[in-house]
Design an enzyme around this catalytic site. Structure first.
Site, mmCIF file in Angstrom:
data_model
loop_
_atom_site.group_PDB
_atom_site.id
_atom_site.type_symbol
_atom_site.label_atom_id
_atom_site.label_comp_id
_atom_site.label_asym_id
_atom_site.label_seq_id
_atom_site.Cartn_x
_atom_site.Cartn_y
_atom_site.Cartn_z
ATOM 1 N N TYR A 33 0.836 -1.198 0.000
ATOM 2 C CA TYR A 33 0.000 0.000 0.000
ATOM 3 C C TYR A 33 0.873 1.251 0.000
ATOM 4 O O TYR A 33 0.629 2.200 -0.761
ATOM 5 C CB TYR A 33 -0.921 0.000 1.223
ATOM 6 N N LYS A 84 1.099 4.297 -2.881
ATOM 7 C CA LYS A 84 0.946 5.725 -2.633
ATOM 8 C C LYS A 84 2.166 6.496 -3.132
ATOM 9 O O LYS A 84 2.038 7.625 -3.627
ATOM 10 C CB LYS A 84 0.727 5.988 -1.141
#
Length: 241
Positions: free
Chosen positions: A137, A141
């Site tokens: 994750y 980003k």
């Protein structure tokens, strides 16, 4: 007033940003993953101009969403909000890609490349390492920031920025998330609206309406260009000059 498309806006922060923008008089087009979600959000936010439907988990789905958006005409701003979170388990999409990469990174690239001159807000394929959702994750980003800054560099006629909404108690973030839910969507809406000259910037990173310093790697031009090459090769969609 601005005309704005928001991906991943049938629930959560995307819907909250849409609601705020509509309340200020802007025209907003929503995006839902499937027909059931589309019908639900149409009933919840009746003032929205339209809702496009498509699952950006697949390359073909992301392309279809872009085609639907282009068919609706010109947009002043595109907010890339579609994403899945760090608690997701490892799953491979129909295209053979880790679904977190497919949604969080590749779909943003495809929509950026195919929607006519958007202003995007926002590679490891996890084949050789043990899956770690938090790391995957975080890397996605970083990819989004790299993509936003690459677009700012390559397309000087648009404003392209990235932001961090914080760890908030949405379905993605979980009920124990500590950040302020009321602040999480406001930066998206502020950058998208186009009614404050302070938001007329590009290549910047924001948190709660304030400029922040992003991960230094996000400004690495070689890494930005490599990410674009990877996304272009995987998707078969070149980034317009």
């Amino acid at each position: 007033m601005s005309r704005i498309f928001i991906s991943g806006s049938s629930t959560g922060l995307g819907l909250m940003a849409a609601d705020l923008l509509v309340s200020k008089g802007h025209s907003v087009v929503l995006h839902a993953r499937n027909a059931k979600r589309a019908e639900a959000v149409r009933q919840e936010l009746t003032q929205a101009e339209a809702t496009v439907v498509g699952d950006v988990e697949t390359i073909s789905g992301a392309k279809e969403v872009a085609a639907q958006v282009n068919a609706l005409g010109h947009f002043d701003t595109v907010i890339h909000n579609a994403a899945v979170g760090y608690r997701e388990g490892h799953r491979v999409t129909a295209d053979g890609l880790p679904h977190l990469f497919a949604i969080n990174t590749l779909s943003a690239y495809i929509l950026t490349a195919l929607i006519e001159r958007p202003t995007p807000i926002s590679t490891t394929l996890w084949k050789k390492r043990r899956w770690n959702g938090s790391t995957a994750y975080a890397e996605s980003k970083l990819h989004d920031a790299m993509l936003a800054f690459a677009i700012a560099r390559r397309w000087p006629d648009v404003f392209s920025n990235a932001l961090e909404p914080g760890w908030v108690p949405t379905k993605m973030g979980g009920s124990g998330a500590p950040d302020d839910m009321d602040q999480a969507h406001r930066t998206q809406a502020w950058l998208a609206a186009g009614d404050d000259t302070k938001a007329d910037v590009t290549g910047q990173y924001f948190y709660h309406l304030k400029r922040m310093e992003p991960n230094l790697q996000s400004h690495d031009v070689a890494l930005q260009d490599r990410l674009i090459v990877i996304c272009s090769e995987i998707s078969g969609v070149p980034l317009p000059a």
